[in-house]
Design an enzyme around this catalytic site. Structure first.
Site, short mmCIF file in Angstrom:
data_model
loop_
_atom_site.label_atom_id
_atom_site.label_comp_id
_atom_site.label_asym_id
_atom_site.label_seq_id
_atom_site.Cartn_x
_atom_site.Cartn_y
_atom_site.Cartn_z
CG ASN A 214 151.72 -6.30 -35.13
OD1 ASN A 214 151.25 -7.03 -34.25
ND2 ASN A 214 152.35 -6.78 -36.19
N GLY B 298 155.03 -0.88 -36.06
CA GLY B 298 155.38 -2.28 -36.26
C GLY B 298 156.43 -2.37 -37.35
CG ASP C 256 159.26 -3.66 -43.95
OD1 ASP C 256 159.23 -2.42 -43.83
OD2 ASP C 256 160.30 -4.30 -44.12
N GLY D 70 159.69 -3.27 -35.86
CA GLY D 70 159.44 -4.61 -36.36
C GLY D 70 160.71 -5.34 -36.74
N GLY E 58 161.46 -6.54 -40.01
CA GLY E 58 161.99 -6.06 -41.27
C GLY E 58 162.08 -4.54 -41.30
#
Length: 222
Positions: free
Chosen positions: A19, A83, A85, A116, A118
């Site tokens: 991502n 990425g 969560d 990421g 989170g």
């Protein structure tokens, strides 16, 4: 699958779903060097063809799910989410047929490289905030671990019934409002400030409402 030394074969049988928008867009610039490091560590650990792992990028909300489904139908044995969560959640959803609890390939494994905003999943498993070398070794050491996955049916904001699975947690109410704000408005501020700002905004916007939760066809709480 169990915690034993399973061989996943050549890395030609791996699909990596990246991502590029994760971590406020920083993954787009960090991924090339991360992939280079991944290939180097994989080669050191005895993997064949590490540079031939299939790498595909998600292009928007929900696309990682479809990319994962397609990869598994094409024979991928391992699908790695790169990425946060949210990316992990979308990739995990892709292991299931749409709107069903049926796995596309029961023998396939999911992997995760944290990149990421989170990091709830990492903390849930007790993983430390290790450096990239340690994260890569953990991904590549050919050990698998069983995890519970929950299925849920709910009414979406469009009034339609939806079916989704979750690997870590599911929430509604103010926490969902905060997550929505974090994704839509504050990602550019980085992993810590993002959720602080989204929390203030969420509590200011949120209006309490009643919900009915059913577990195993029983009304659980209202």
């Amino acid at each position: 699958m169990s915690n034993n030394d399973n061989s996943f074969g050549s890395m030609r049988e791996w699909t990596i779903v990246v991502n590029p928008a994760s971590s406020g867009g920083r993954t787009r610039s960090t991924w090339p060097s991360l992939f280079e490091q991944l290939c180097k560590v994989a080669e050191q650990m005895g993997y064949d063809h590490p540079t031939e792992a299939r790498v595909i990028e998600s292009t928007g909300l929900g696309t990682a799910t479809e990319l994962t489904r397609n990869a598994l139908r094409d024979g991928a044995k391992v699908v790695v989410a790169v990425g946060g969560d949210g990316t992990l959640s979308e990739v995990m959803e892709g292991f299931f047929e749409p709107d069903k609890d049926e796995l596309i390939n029961e023998d396939a494994a999911i992997g995760y490289l944290q990149s990421g905003t989170g990091s709830d999943f990492r903390r849930s498993l007790g993983w430390k905030n290790d450096g990239m070398q340690e994260m890569l070794v953990r991904l590549l050491r050919k050990q698998t671990r069983k995890l519970d996955i929950c299925g849920s049916c709910f009414t979406g904001i469009d009034g339609q019934m939806r079916r989704r699975h979750f690997i870590n947690m599911s929430s509604c109410g103010v926490s969902a409002t905060i997550a929505k704000l974090a994704n839509e408005k504050y990602k550019m501020f980085g992993p810590h400030l993002t959720y602080i700002m989204a929390s203030f905004g969420g509590f200011m916007q949120f209006s309490p409402f009643k919900v009915r939760i059913k577990v195993d066809e029983r009304d659980f709480v209202e």
